[in-house]
Design a protein around this motif. Structure first.
Motif, PDB file in Angstrom:
ATOM      1  N   ALA A 171       0.817  -1.221   0.000  1.00 55.73           N
ATOM      2  CA  ALA A 171       0.000   0.000   0.000  1.00 55.73           C
ATOM      3  C   ALA A 171       0.851   1.271   0.000  1.00 55.73           C
ATOM      4  CB  ALA A 171      -0.968  -0.002   1.189  1.00 55.73           C
ATOM      5  N   SER A 172       1.954   1.254  -0.722  1.00 50.81           N
ATOM      6  CA  SER A 172       2.805   2.440  -0.811  1.00 50.81           C
ATOM      7  C   SER A 172       2.272   3.469  -1.791  1.00 50.81           C
ATOM      8  CB  SER A 172       4.224   2.026  -1.215  1.00 50.81           C
ATOM      9  OG  SER A 172       4.200   1.338  -2.459  1.00 50.81           O
ATOM     10  N   ASN A 173       1.348   3.081  -2.671  1.00 53.50           N
ATOM     11  CA  ASN A 173       0.825   3.973  -3.704  1.00 53.50           C
ATOM     12  C   ASN A 173      -0.529   4.529  -3.260  1.00 53.50           C
ATOM     13  OD1 ASN A 173      -0.209   5.197  -6.043  1.00 53.50           O
ATOM     14  ND2 ASN A 173       0.817   3.726  -7.378  1.00 53.50           N
ATOM     15  N   GLU A 174      -0.580   5.823  -2.943  1.00 52.68           N
ATOM     16  CA  GLU A 174      -1.810   6.431  -2.452  1.00 52.68           C
ATOM     17  C   GLU A 174      -2.913   6.443  -3.507  1.00 52.68           C
ATOM     18  OE1 GLU A 174      -1.060  10.295  -0.894  1.00 52.68           O
ATOM     19  OE2 GLU A 174       0.531   9.631   0.457  1.00 52.68           O
ATOM     20  N   VAL A 175      -2.536   6.419  -4.772  1.00 52.87           N
ATOM     21  CA  VAL A 175      -3.525   6.441  -5.844  1.00 52.87           C
ATOM     22  C   VAL A 175      -4.245   5.105  -5.947  1.00 52.87           C
ATOM     23  CG1 VAL A 175      -3.864   6.728  -8.330  1.00 52.87           C
ATOM     24  CG2 VAL A 175      -2.193   8.146  -7.119  1.00 52.87           C
ATOM     25  N   VAL A 176      -3.529   4.018  -5.675  1.00 53.26           N
ATOM     26  CA  VAL A 176      -4.100   2.680  -5.838  1.00 53.26           C
ATOM     27  C   VAL A 176      -4.882   2.236  -4.609  1.00 53.26           C
ATOM     28  CG1 VAL A 176      -3.561   0.257  -6.302  1.00 53.26           C
ATOM     29  CG2 VAL A 176      -2.234   2.065  -7.399  1.00 53.26           C
ATOM     30  N   ARG A 177      -4.344   2.500  -3.438  1.00 53.92           N
ATOM     31  CA  ARG A 177      -4.991   1.991  -2.221  1.00 53.92           C
ATOM     32  C   ARG A 177      -6.300   2.730  -1.960  1.00 53.92           C
ATOM     33  NH1 ARG A 177      -0.209   4.738   1.384  1.00 53.92           N
ATOM     34  NH2 ARG A 177      -1.346   6.610   2.068  1.00 53.92           N
ATOM     35  N   PHE A 178      -7.198   2.072  -1.215  1.00 53.50           N
ATOM     36  CA  PHE A 178      -8.512   2.633  -0.920  1.00 53.50           C
ATOM     37  C   PHE A 178      -8.536   3.435   0.382  1.00 53.50           C
ATOM     38  CE2 PHE A 178     -10.065  -1.011  -3.644  1.00 53.50           C
ATOM     39  CZ  PHE A 178     -10.463  -0.192  -4.693  1.00 53.50           C
ATOM     40  N   THR A 179      -7.424   3.506   1.076  1.00 55.87           N
ATOM     41  CA  THR A 179      -7.357   4.253   2.333  1.00 55.87           C
ATOM     42  C   THR A 179      -6.288   5.328   2.194  1.00 55.87           C
ATOM     43  OG1 THR A 179      -5.832   2.580   3.189  1.00 55.87           O
ATOM     44  CG2 THR A 179      -8.162   2.340   3.751  1.00 55.87           C
ATOM     45  N   CYS A 229       4.793  -3.078   8.812  1.00 54.82           N
ATOM     46  CA  CYS A 229       4.764  -1.809   8.077  1.00 54.82           C
ATOM     47  C   CYS A 229       6.069  -1.034   8.291  1.00 54.82           C
ATOM     48  CB  CYS A 229       3.576  -0.969   8.528  1.00 54.82           C
ATOM     49  SG  CYS A 229       1.963  -1.745   8.286  1.00 54.82           S
ATOM     50  N   LYS A 230       7.200  -1.725   8.324  1.00 55.17           N
ATOM     51  CA  LYS A 230       8.488  -1.099   8.635  1.00 55.17           C
ATOM     52  C   LYS A 230       8.868  -0.017   7.642  1.00 55.17           C
ATOM     53  CE  LYS A 230      10.571  -5.061  11.021  1.00 55.17           C
ATOM     54  NZ  LYS A 230      11.674  -6.060  10.999  1.00 55.17           N
ATOM     55  N   ASP A 231       8.541  -0.225   6.364  1.00 59.00           N
ATOM     56  CA  ASP A 231       9.031   0.671   5.311  1.00 59.00           C
ATOM     57  C   ASP A 231       7.950   1.517   4.675  1.00 59.00           C
ATOM     58  OD1 ASP A 231      11.592  -0.412   5.693  1.00 59.00           O
ATOM     59  OD2 ASP A 231      11.176  -2.050   4.296  1.00 59.00           O
ATOM     60  N   VAL A 232       6.805   1.680   5.344  1.00 58.82           N
ATOM     61  CA  VAL A 232       5.747   2.541   4.824  1.00 58.82           C
ATOM     62  C   VAL A 232       5.329   3.524   5.909  1.00 58.82           C
ATOM     63  CG1 VAL A 232       4.873   0.898   3.138  1.00 58.82           C
ATOM     64  CG2 VAL A 232       3.999   0.818   5.467  1.00 58.82           C
ATOM     65  N   VAL A 233       4.769   4.656   5.494  1.00 62.93           N
ATOM     66  CA  VAL A 233       4.348   5.703   6.421  1.00 62.93           C
ATOM     67  C   VAL A 233       2.885   5.479   6.802  1.00 62.93           C
ATOM     68  CG1 VAL A 233       4.064   8.191   6.715  1.00 62.93           C
ATOM     69  CG2 VAL A 233       5.990   7.297   5.379  1.00 62.93           C
ATOM     70  N   ASN A 234       2.579   5.679   8.109  1.00 63.82           N
ATOM     71  CA  ASN A 234       1.216   5.501   8.614  1.00 63.82           C
ATOM     72  C   ASN A 234       0.678   4.113   8.288  1.00 63.82           C
ATOM     73  OD1 ASN A 234       1.166   8.100   9.662  1.00 63.82           O
ATOM     74  ND2 ASN A 234       0.206   8.968   7.833  1.00 63.82           N
ATOM     75  N   GLY A 235       1.476   3.124   8.585  1.00 66.37           N
ATOM     76  CA  GLY A 235       1.076   1.763   8.279  1.00 66.37           C
ATOM     77  C   GLY A 235       0.027   1.231   9.241  1.00 66.37           C
ATOM     78  N   VAL A 236      -0.951   0.531   8.680  1.00 66.99           N
ATOM     79  CA  VAL A 236      -2.028  -0.082   9.462  1.00 66.99           C
ATOM     80  C   VAL A 236      -2.146  -1.536   9.036  1.00 66.99           C
ATOM     81  CG1 VAL A 236      -4.524  -0.108   9.845  1.00 66.99           C
ATOM     82  CG2 VAL A 236      -3.289   2.058   9.833  1.00 66.99           C
ATOM     83  N   GLY A 237      -2.351  -2.420  10.021  1.00 65.75           N
ATOM     84  CA  GLY A 237      -2.486  -3.833   9.698  1.00 65.75           C
ATOM     85  C   GLY A 237      -3.693  -4.124   8.834  1.00 65.75           C
ATOM     86  N   THR A 290      -7.218 -13.658  14.970  1.00 70.05           N
ATOM     87  CA  THR A 290      -6.769 -14.416  16.131  1.00 70.05           C
ATOM     88  C   THR A 290      -5.299 -14.785  15.993  1.00 70.05           C
ATOM     89  OG1 THR A 290      -7.181 -16.391  17.488  1.00 70.05           O
ATOM     90  CG2 THR A 290      -7.576 -16.612  15.125  1.00 70.05           C
ATOM     91  N   ASN A 291      -4.527 -14.529  17.065  1.00 68.48           N
ATOM     92  CA  ASN A 291      -3.108 -14.905  17.134  1.00 68.48           C
ATOM     93  C   ASN A 291      -2.278 -14.285  16.017  1.00 68.48           C
ATOM     94  OD1 ASN A 291      -3.592 -16.577  19.394  1.00 68.48           O
ATOM     95  ND2 ASN A 291      -4.205 -18.255  18.055  1.00 68.48           N
ATOM     96  N   ASN A 292      -2.483 -12.985  15.763  1.00 70.87           N
ATOM     97  CA  ASN A 292      -1.710 -12.283  14.743  1.00 70.87           C
ATOM     98  C   ASN A 292      -0.685 -11.355  15.391  1.00 70.87           C
ATOM     99  OD1 ASN A 292      -3.190 -12.969  12.057  1.00 70.87           O
ATOM    100  ND2 ASN A 292      -4.836 -12.415  13.451  1.00 70.87           N
ATOM    101  N   ARG A 293       0.379 -11.061  14.650  1.00 70.19           N
ATOM    102  CA  ARG A 293       1.418 -10.141  15.124  1.00 70.19           C
ATOM    103  C   ARG A 293       1.443  -8.917  14.219  1.00 70.19           C
ATOM    104  NH1 ARG A 293       7.471 -12.295  15.611  1.00 70.19           N
ATOM    105  NH2 ARG A 293       6.467 -13.467  17.297  1.00 70.19           N
ATOM    106  N   PHE A 294       1.560  -7.729  14.849  1.00 66.10           N
ATOM    107  CA  PHE A 294       1.603  -6.471  14.117  1.00 66.10           C
ATOM    108  C   PHE A 294       2.906  -5.755  14.455  1.00 66.10           C
ATOM    109  CE2 PHE A 294      -2.777  -7.668  14.748  1.00 66.10           C
ATOM    110  CZ  PHE A 294      -3.380  -7.405  13.526  1.00 66.10           C
ATOM    111  N   ILE A 295       3.658  -5.335  13.419  1.00 69.60           N
ATOM    112  CA  ILE A 295       4.974  -4.731  13.593  1.00 69.60           C
ATOM    113  C   ILE A 295       4.993  -3.348  12.952  1.00 69.60           C
ATOM    114  CG2 ILE A 295       7.448  -4.992  13.152  1.00 69.60           C
ATOM    115  CD1 ILE A 295       6.983  -7.994  12.858  1.00 69.60           C
ATOM    116  N   SER A 296       5.475  -2.354  13.717  1.00 72.09           N
ATOM    117  CA  SER A 296       5.657  -0.986  13.205  1.00 72.09           C
ATOM    118  C   SER A 296       4.367  -0.419  12.631  1.00 72.09           C
ATOM    119  CB  SER A 296       6.766  -0.964  12.140  1.00 72.09           C
ATOM    120  OG  SER A 296       7.982  -1.414  12.679  1.00 72.09           O
ATOM    121  N   VAL A 297       3.285  -0.463  13.411  1.00 74.57           N
ATOM    122  CA  VAL A 297       1.990   0.013  12.928  1.00 74.57           C
ATOM    123  C   VAL A 297       1.543   1.253  13.688  1.00 74.57           C
ATOM    124  CG1 VAL A 297       1.217  -2.244  12.146  1.00 74.57           C
ATOM    125  CG2 VAL A 297       0.763  -1.556  14.509  1.00 74.57           C
TER     126      VAL A 297
END
Length: 654
Positions: free
Chosen positions: A370-378, A402-410, A422-429
């Motif tokens: 989701a690095s491309n703001e034009v393509v993503r829906f958020t 989301c280590k290499d993106v800005v304002n990353g959300v899972g 259930t039982n998920n890990r979220f990094i740099s969000v």
């Protein structure tokens, strides 16, 4: 005289005897000679017969040897003829020389690494009429030629489109089967059509066998029938295709799309498939439900979404008749795509309700998409997983990074039902999960449990609940959160109404009224805060506290169409119109309970207990109020905030 006569007679007899003896001897000699001649003739005839028999035996042996050679070639792989290259064989077939001059049904030929068998009326291989693949089918049978290395393939190289399509068409005539690919790059210049059931494409490995697309007018692989399989392949794109910049086109890596709405794409399968560098989406399941399993696959560096599942909105279907989904993604890598890693539903479709159904994503690595703001829906968030009109979705034991993106959300949910993490890990969000809605399909039932957030110094809240629709009735309902490692940053919300039905810690939850509400007239109106979500086929017990002032009023709880609301137990009580205590029996949801008046300086606090027994339709249970009667000059009845609340005690299976 007599003696003389006698003597002469004796002499004559003697002469005659000698003559007879001589004649006998002559005859005997002749007979012997004739017998000898006959014997010689017989011997000659016997010799001639023996020679003829020997010749016949030799001919028969030669024929048998020839047959054995063909049989051996058919059974043991030993060919009738050998060619160092396929082109030599093609040349002989064209000129009617070599093996072509001796061709017989069933005989085999080895040419350029592959076996062929003679079938005189066959025409599946255009430049080898009368010949078909022997045993395994390879695209090289049909003239495919690989190129070594991406750089070389980007330059002018052999176009394998026709050769591969002829191989696919041949397999289709057999009712399905396997088409094999070797190592290196197969350049193609138009989509490969898998338009028959049971078509299986198998390479050597996802980093050894490349189908290298060099066109900008469609997908690389277009699957329109069920029970297909893609294994050990890399679907790649030339620099020209990759850089074409047409993200919204049909330039997908793999497109599953039915052309006949009566035929679903069922039981399809992908394993060790890599889709990369496509100008649009990597893997797109469109139009009608795609049923299958995707295991150990990679979706990398595509300019669109890594995986898109919708009702055909992206591919231009104007009137979709069914929903896509029914698929499991297991142990996949989805990284560095311009759009979302998984896009379940399509924000451009604001009419349909369910757009992606029954999707299971487990043990996958999802990172830096989701690095491309034009393509993503958020636009605000670099969202790894986006859901819009998604129903019955499970995320289990995945890693969202989301280590290499800005304002990353899972993950962001904009309209969904029965979404489970259930039982998920979220990094740099910034947030692990954002819960939102849209008016046509409000979010109902999100379960987030046993999750871990690490290395996220910029995180504001793990779960962010919002309602960007501006419609109170579309606010997310039934959000359950528990077993989280940072409780001080657990839940945030953009508005009080958005978070009105969020439970933290388990299935028990409390919905609190945060603003007063006036009740006038006898027409039942819905409370703007006291609502709670119930799932399918469950029984929810509740305890409701109501604080109010003003004239007497009535109350009713209304649930989904198949639910039954009961107040009780039967030994419970209510306050009558005159303020008296009245025994309250079990009643159904059509019953309105009436309460007496309360003065402004002495608010009345009531407690009701009961249950909601729900059927097969999930939905919201709402509280409705009205005055018992309109009294001239009487003040309005006011339901007071903070004290008024509903506590849902527990949920059990019906």
């Amino acid at each position: 005289m007599n003696l003389s006569v006698l003597s002469i007679s004796i002499s004559c007899v003697a002469v005659l005897g000698v003559i007879v003896i001589l004649l006998v001897m002559l005859v005997s000699r002749k007979t012997v000679k004739e017998e000898e001649n006959e014997n010689e003739n017989e011997n000659e005839e016997e010799e001639e017969n023996e020679e003829e028999e020997e010749n016949e035996e030799e001919n028969e042996n030669e024929e048998e040897e020839e047959e054995e050679e063909v049989d051996t070639a058919l059974t043991s792989g030993e060919p009738y003829a050998n060619y160092a290259s396929r082109s030599e064989f093609v040349n002989d077939v064209l000129n009617g020389t070599g093996a072509q001059a001796m061709m017989e049904n069933g005989m085999s030929v080895y040419a350029g690494g592959d076996f062929y068998r003679c079938v005189k009326d066959a025409n599946a291989i255009p430049d080898l009429p009368g010949w078909l693949p022997l045993n395994d089918v390879w695209v090289e049978h049909f003239g495919a030629i690989t190129t070594a290395g991406r750089t070389n393939t980007n330059k002018t190289s052999v176009d394998n489109t026709d050769a591969i399509q002829h191989a696919l068409d041949y397999i289709a005539t057999l009712g399905g089967g396997r088409v094999n690919f070797r190592e290196n790059y197969y350049r193609v210049t138009s989509p490969l059509e898998l338009n028959s059931r049971g078509m299986i494409l198998v390479g050597v490995g996802d980093q050894e066998t490349y189908i290298f697309a060099d066109h900008v007018d469609g997908p690389v692989i277009h699957i329109t029938r069920e029970t297909s399989q893609l294994m050990n392949l890399c679907i790649d794109a030339s620099d020209a295709r990759r850089d074409s910049g047409d993200v919204v086109s049909r330039n997908y890596g793999v497109l599953y799309e039915t052309l006949d709405v009566s035929q679903r794409l069922q039981a399809s399968y992908a394993r060790a498939l890599r889709v990369q560098n496509q100008p649009s989406h990597g893997f797109y399941a469109s139009t009608v439900a795609y049923t299958g399993t995707v295991t150990n696959c990679w979706f990398l560096n595509n300019r669109g979404h890594g995986v898109l599942i919708d009702r055909g909105t992206a591919s231009g279907v104007s009137d979709p008749v069914d929903v896509s989904g029914l698929v499991s993604f297991n142990e996949c890598q989805v990284r560095t795509n311009g759009g979302h890693a998984f896009c379940l539903g399509n924000a451009n479709d604001m009419v349909s309700t369910t757009q992606a159904l029954r999707v299971n994503i487990s043990n996958c690595e999802i990172s830096n998409n989701a690095s491309n703001e034009v393509v993503r829906f958020t636009p605000t968030f670099a969202t790894q997983v986006y859901m819009h009109g998604a129903t019955e979705i499970l995320f289990q034991t995945n890693v969202f990074s989301c280590k290499d993106v800005v304002n990353g959300v899972g993950a962001v949910i904009e309209g969904g039902r029965s979404i489970v993490f259930t039982n998920n890990r979220f990094i740099s969000v910034l947030h692990a999960v954002v819960v939102d809605s849209y008016v046509t399909y409000p979010t109902l039932g999100v379960f987030i449990q046993a999750f871990n957030v690490i290395n996220s110094p910029n995180m504001t809240h793990a779960v962010w609940v919002q309602n960007t629709t501006g419609d109170e009735n579309a606010a997310p309902r039934g959000v359950f959160i528990h077993n989280y490692n940072y409780p001080q940053k657990l839940v945030g919300n953009a508005s009080a109404a958005a978070a009105a039905d969020v439970s933290v810690g388990g299935t028990q939850r409390t919905v609190t009224k945060t603003e007063p509400q006036s009740v006038t007239g006898t027409e039942l109106v819905e409370d703007v805060h006291l609502k709670f979500w119930v799932g399918t086929n469950v029984t929810v017990t509740f305890s409701m506290v109501v604080a109010y002032t003003g004239p007497s009023f009535k109350l009713r709880l209304v649930g989904p169409s198949e639910s039954v609301v009961r107040y009780g137990p039967s030994s419970g009580v209510k306050i009558g119109v005159l303020g008296d205590v009245v025994p309250q029996a079990l009643v159904d949801q059509n019953t309105t309970i009436e309460f007496g008046s309360a003065s402004e300086d002495a608010p009345r606090v009531l407690k009701l207990v009961g249950s909601v027994e729900n059927g097969s339709r999930a939905g919201v249970v709402v509280v409705k109020w009205a005055q018992v009667a309109v009294v001239a000059g009487a003040a309005e009845t006011r339901v007071l905030p903070y004290v008024s609340h509903v506590m849902i005690d527990h949920v059990v299976a019906s």
